[in-house]
Design a protein around this motif. Structure first.
Motif, PDB file in Angstrom:
ATOM      1  N   ALA A  59       0.788  -1.238   0.000  1.00  0.00           N
ATOM      2  CA  ALA A  59       0.000   0.000   0.000  1.00  0.00           C
ATOM      3  C   ALA A  59       0.821   1.288   0.000  1.00  0.00           C
ATOM      4  O   ALA A  59       0.291   2.349  -0.315  1.00  0.00           O
ATOM      5  CB  ALA A  59      -0.952  -0.012   1.198  1.00  0.00           C
ATOM      6  N   SER A  60       2.100   1.223   0.376  1.00  0.00           N
ATOM      7  CA  SER A  60       2.932   2.435   0.386  1.00  0.00           C
ATOM      8  C   SER A  60       4.401   2.038   0.522  1.00  0.00           C
ATOM      9  O   SER A  60       4.710   0.886   0.860  1.00  0.00           O
ATOM     10  CB  SER A  60       2.553   3.353   1.559  1.00  0.00           C
ATOM     11  OG  SER A  60       2.967   2.768   2.786  1.00  0.00           O
ATOM     12  N   GLY A  61       5.275   3.010   0.307  1.00  0.00           N
ATOM     13  CA  GLY A  61       6.703   2.760   0.490  1.00  0.00           C
ATOM     14  C   GLY A  61       7.034   2.532   1.958  1.00  0.00           C
ATOM     15  O   GLY A  61       7.901   1.715   2.289  1.00  0.00           O
ATOM     16  N   PRO A 131      20.153   0.834   3.854  1.00  0.00           N
ATOM     17  CA  PRO A 131      20.634   2.027   3.150  1.00  0.00           C
ATOM     18  C   PRO A 131      19.498   2.671   2.360  1.00  0.00           C
ATOM     19  O   PRO A 131      18.555   1.988   1.954  1.00  0.00           O
ATOM     20  CB  PRO A 131      21.703   1.470   2.192  1.00  0.00           C
ATOM     21  CG  PRO A 131      21.344   0.041   1.999  1.00  0.00           C
ATOM     22  CD  PRO A 131      20.622  -0.411   3.235  1.00  0.00           C
ATOM     23  N   VAL A 132      19.595   3.969   2.159  1.00  0.00           N
ATOM     24  CA  VAL A 132      18.606   4.700   1.354  1.00  0.00           C
ATOM     25  C   VAL A 132      19.335   5.247   0.131  1.00  0.00           C
ATOM     26  O   VAL A 132      20.406   5.835   0.280  1.00  0.00           O
ATOM     27  CB  VAL A 132      18.006   5.883   2.158  1.00  0.00           C
ATOM     28  CG1 VAL A 132      16.969   6.626   1.338  1.00  0.00           C
ATOM     29  CG2 VAL A 132      17.420   5.392   3.472  1.00  0.00           C
ATOM     30  N   HIS A 133      18.786   5.023  -1.050  1.00  0.00           N
ATOM     31  CA  HIS A 133      19.394   5.590  -2.263  1.00  0.00           C
ATOM     32  C   HIS A 133      18.780   6.965  -2.465  1.00  0.00           C
ATOM     33  O   HIS A 133      17.864   7.160  -3.273  1.00  0.00           O
ATOM     34  CB  HIS A 133      19.132   4.677  -3.458  1.00  0.00           C
ATOM     35  CG  HIS A 133      19.556   3.255  -3.230  1.00  0.00           C
ATOM     36  ND1 HIS A 133      20.841   2.915  -2.878  1.00  0.00           N
ATOM     37  CD2 HIS A 133      18.865   2.083  -3.279  1.00  0.00           C
ATOM     38  CE1 HIS A 133      20.919   1.594  -2.750  1.00  0.00           C
ATOM     39  NE2 HIS A 133      19.738   1.073  -2.967  1.00  0.00           N
ATOM     40  N   ALA A 159      14.637   1.915  -1.691  1.00  0.00           N
ATOM     41  CA  ALA A 159      14.781   2.401  -3.074  1.00  0.00           C
ATOM     42  C   ALA A 159      13.572   3.249  -3.460  1.00  0.00           C
ATOM     43  O   ALA A 159      13.235   3.363  -4.639  1.00  0.00           O
ATOM     44  CB  ALA A 159      14.953   1.214  -4.013  1.00  0.00           C
ATOM     45  N   ALA A 160      12.929   3.852  -2.464  1.00  0.00           N
ATOM     46  CA  ALA A 160      11.692   4.619  -2.701  1.00  0.00           C
ATOM     47  C   ALA A 160      11.895   5.763  -3.691  1.00  0.00           C
ATOM     48  O   ALA A 160      10.943   6.226  -4.310  1.00  0.00           O
ATOM     49  CB  ALA A 160      11.147   5.154  -1.383  1.00  0.00           C
ATOM     50  N   GLN A 161      13.145   6.250  -3.818  1.00  0.00           N
ATOM     51  CA  GLN A 161      13.410   7.350  -4.755  1.00  0.00           C
ATOM     52  C   GLN A 161      14.240   6.870  -5.943  1.00  0.00           C
ATOM     53  O   GLN A 161      14.727   7.695  -6.712  1.00  0.00           O
ATOM     54  CB  GLN A 161      14.159   8.477  -4.021  1.00  0.00           C
ATOM     55  CG  GLN A 161      13.391   9.022  -2.821  1.00  0.00           C
ATOM     56  CD  GLN A 161      14.049  10.239  -2.174  1.00  0.00           C
ATOM     57  OE1 GLN A 161      15.127  10.655  -2.559  1.00  0.00           O
ATOM     58  NE2 GLN A 161      13.385  10.807  -1.177  1.00  0.00           N
ATOM     59  N   PHE A 181      10.129   0.001  -2.622  1.00  0.00           N
ATOM     60  CA  PHE A 181       9.791   1.107  -3.528  1.00  0.00           C
ATOM     61  C   PHE A 181       8.522   1.803  -3.064  1.00  0.00           C
ATOM     62  O   PHE A 181       7.626   1.165  -2.489  1.00  0.00           O
ATOM     63  CB  PHE A 181       9.582   0.595  -4.955  1.00  0.00           C
ATOM     64  CG  PHE A 181      10.868   0.220  -5.636  1.00  0.00           C
ATOM     65  CD1 PHE A 181      11.565   1.158  -6.369  1.00  0.00           C
ATOM     66  CD2 PHE A 181      11.387  -1.059  -5.517  1.00  0.00           C
ATOM     67  CE1 PHE A 181      12.770   0.840  -6.997  1.00  0.00           C
ATOM     68  CE2 PHE A 181      12.593  -1.396  -6.135  1.00  0.00           C
ATOM     69  CZ  PHE A 181      13.279  -0.449  -6.878  1.00  0.00           C
ATOM     70  N   SER A 182       8.449   3.097  -3.376  1.00  0.00           N
ATOM     71  CA  SER A 182       7.222   3.871  -3.161  1.00  0.00           C
ATOM     72  C   SER A 182       6.692   4.275  -4.535  1.00  0.00           C
ATOM     73  O   SER A 182       7.468   4.613  -5.431  1.00  0.00           O
ATOM     74  CB  SER A 182       7.540   5.139  -2.361  1.00  0.00           C
ATOM     75  OG  SER A 182       6.482   6.077  -2.487  1.00  0.00           O
ATOM     76  N   PHE A 183       5.383   4.256  -4.683  1.00  0.00           N
ATOM     77  CA  PHE A 183       4.765   4.786  -5.906  1.00  0.00           C
ATOM     78  C   PHE A 183       3.933   6.028  -5.589  1.00  0.00           C
ATOM     79  O   PHE A 183       2.920   6.316  -6.241  1.00  0.00           O
ATOM     80  CB  PHE A 183       3.899   3.716  -6.592  1.00  0.00           C
ATOM     81  CG  PHE A 183       4.657   2.458  -6.931  1.00  0.00           C
ATOM     82  CD1 PHE A 183       5.812   2.525  -7.702  1.00  0.00           C
ATOM     83  CD2 PHE A 183       4.223   1.227  -6.471  1.00  0.00           C
ATOM     84  CE1 PHE A 183       6.529   1.368  -8.009  1.00  0.00           C
ATOM     85  CE2 PHE A 183       4.922   0.065  -6.779  1.00  0.00           C
ATOM     86  CZ  PHE A 183       6.082   0.133  -7.547  1.00  0.00           C
ATOM     87  N   ASP A 194      -1.579   6.407  -3.143  1.00  0.00           N
ATOM     88  CA  ASP A 194      -0.455   5.718  -2.503  1.00  0.00           C
ATOM     89  C   ASP A 194      -0.242   4.340  -3.107  1.00  0.00           C
ATOM     90  O   ASP A 194      -1.186   3.717  -3.617  1.00  0.00           O
ATOM     91  CB  ASP A 194      -0.712   5.571  -0.998  1.00  0.00           C
ATOM     92  CG  ASP A 194      -0.361   6.835  -0.234  1.00  0.00           C
ATOM     93  OD1 ASP A 194       0.759   7.351  -0.453  1.00  0.00           O
ATOM     94  OD2 ASP A 194      -1.180   7.303   0.574  1.00  0.00           O
ATOM     95  N   GLY A 195       0.981   3.856  -3.001  1.00  0.00           N
ATOM     96  CA  GLY A 195       1.301   2.502  -3.452  1.00  0.00           C
ATOM     97  C   GLY A 195       2.762   2.222  -3.174  1.00  0.00           C
ATOM     98  O   GLY A 195       3.551   3.149  -2.931  1.00  0.00           O
ATOM     99  N   GLY A 196       3.122   0.949  -3.189  1.00  0.00           N
ATOM    100  CA  GLY A 196       4.522   0.579  -2.961  1.00  0.00           C
ATOM    101  C   GLY A 196       4.759  -0.852  -3.389  1.00  0.00           C
ATOM    102  O   GLY A 196       3.827  -1.549  -3.824  1.00  0.00           O
TER     103      GLY A 196
END
Ligand SMILES: Cc1ncc(COP(=O)(O)O)c(C=O)c1O
Length: 366
Positions: A59-61, A131-133, A159-161, A181-183, A194-196
């Protein structure tokens, strides 16, 4: 003078209106809205795009991070190492498992976690490194994986971004156990809400994620784990399927805009972003630094250029995270960035005229 917006999702919609309208209509006419064939197909297509075996729509990142950690067995009493320079959702994903976030300062050239500082943060309770990219630029995965393997802790990527960004020619997502991932609509691949997704090459993690996102259900009304409700909607999946074939083209246009900014911005008061030699950014954000950042932001606003700050207050200085027991001075690089970073408009539909106006406005700052 034209006004340059920070983003404008209407332009993207207009460019794909027929496909998007048809996708949403297809779902409505089918009358099946949660966990159906659009989600199944999108999961296949997104995994294939990344070169991975599995993708699980959620449902979300933020919940992608929560679920990936839960699937890795992370829970109350455990510690998860993550960069101090990230947005709150990264840390919210960790705390919602009951685990404790352990922040590590960043490297000022990549804006990402400094691998040289990870080891000193590891304790017997460390279960994972997250880690965050950030801004779409890869963290140094070689060093992070080496440390994680040495200490036998899992690596889960935020990797949300970073949709479509690479590290050593491979797309980011599952260098470790799983990637999140986040969408969110403004992401490089965004839904209309929202989505992920969590992606992985590990078949057992994939199976756990499928249960955990759906109340721990193994088969109808039979529950073998304590899960949550975090599912990608059919309408969102159908829209993401319509948009995914354009992602590489959109990322290329963002890279082109970044190249123009790199070439045209020549104000000595400004530091332009550095591309690491080990990967290709997707330029989710184009972030400059300036010692007089707030004055520069005002100057740009007066010239019609909209900018944002990612992020103005580091996690450890947010009242919500005072229980981490950290104070000003604990993460000096992150704190310095918070006072200096400024994100310029970058999105595929930005016109050349707008790009030049941004660059010229930065250059006229004194
Ligand atoms: C780095 C990072 N992590 C996590 C998230 C959380 O994603 P969402 O907003 O879909 O919950 C976001 C986006 O907001 C993000 O940018």
């Amino acid at each position: 003078m034209i006004t340059v917006p920070f983003g404008d999702l209407r332009r993207e919609y207009r460019s794909l209106q027929t496909e998007i309208d048809q996708s949403a209509r297809r779902v409505m006419e089918r009358g099946w809205f949660v966990l159906g064939q659009e989600v199944v197909q999108f999961e296949r297509e997104f995994a294939a795009y990344l070169g991975l075996k599995h993708a699980v729509g959620v449902a979300s990142g933020t919940e992608a991070i929560q679920l990936a950690l839960m699937a890795a067995g992370v829970g109350t009493g455990d510690e998860v190492i993550t960069p101090a320079n990230t947005c709150v959702p990264t840390v919210a994903g960790i705390t919602s498992t009951g685990a404790r976030p352990v922040l590590v300062d960043i490297d000022s050239s990549s804006f990402n976690i400094d691998p040289a500082k990870i080891e000193e943060a590891i304790t017997p309770r460390t279960k994972a490194i997250l880690p965050v990219h950030l801004y779409g630029q890869a963290a140094d995965m070689d060093s992070i994986l080496e440390i994680a393997n040495h200490h036998k802790v899992a690596v889960i990527e935020d990797a949300a971004q970073a949709h479509g960004a690479t590290f050593r020619d491979r797309k980011l997502g599952a260098f470790g156990l799983a990637g999140c991932f986040s969408f969110y609509p403004s992401k490089n691949l965004g839904a209309f809400g929202d989505g992920g997704a969590v992606v992985t090459n590990d078949t057992e993690i994939d199976a756990r994620l499928r249960r955990l996102r759906n109340y721990g259900e193994e088969r109808r009304y039979h529950h073998t784990a304590k899960g949550i409700n975090s599912r990608l909607d059919e309408i969102q999946a159908a829209i993401l399927r319509a948009k995914l074939p354009y992602l590489d083209r959109w990322n290329d246009r963002r890279r082109e805009i970044a190249r123009i900014y790199n070439r045209e911005i020549n104000n000595k008061a400004v530091i332009k972003p550095e591309e690491m030699e080990y990967g290709r950014s997707n330029y989710h954000l184009y972030v400059i630094r300036c010692a007089r950042r707030d004055k520069l932001q005002d100057h740009l606003a007066e010239r019609g250029v909209t900018t944002l700050i990612h992020y103005p207050v580091p996690i450890h200085l947010q009242p919500a995270f005072s229980d981490l027991g950290k104070v000003v001075g604990d993460f000096p690089v992150t704190e310095e960035c918070a006072g200096e970073v400024l994100s310029l408009p970058i999105f595929p539909e930005l016109t050349d005229e707008e790009i030049h106006q941004v660059a010229q406005s930065v250059n006229s700052f004194r």
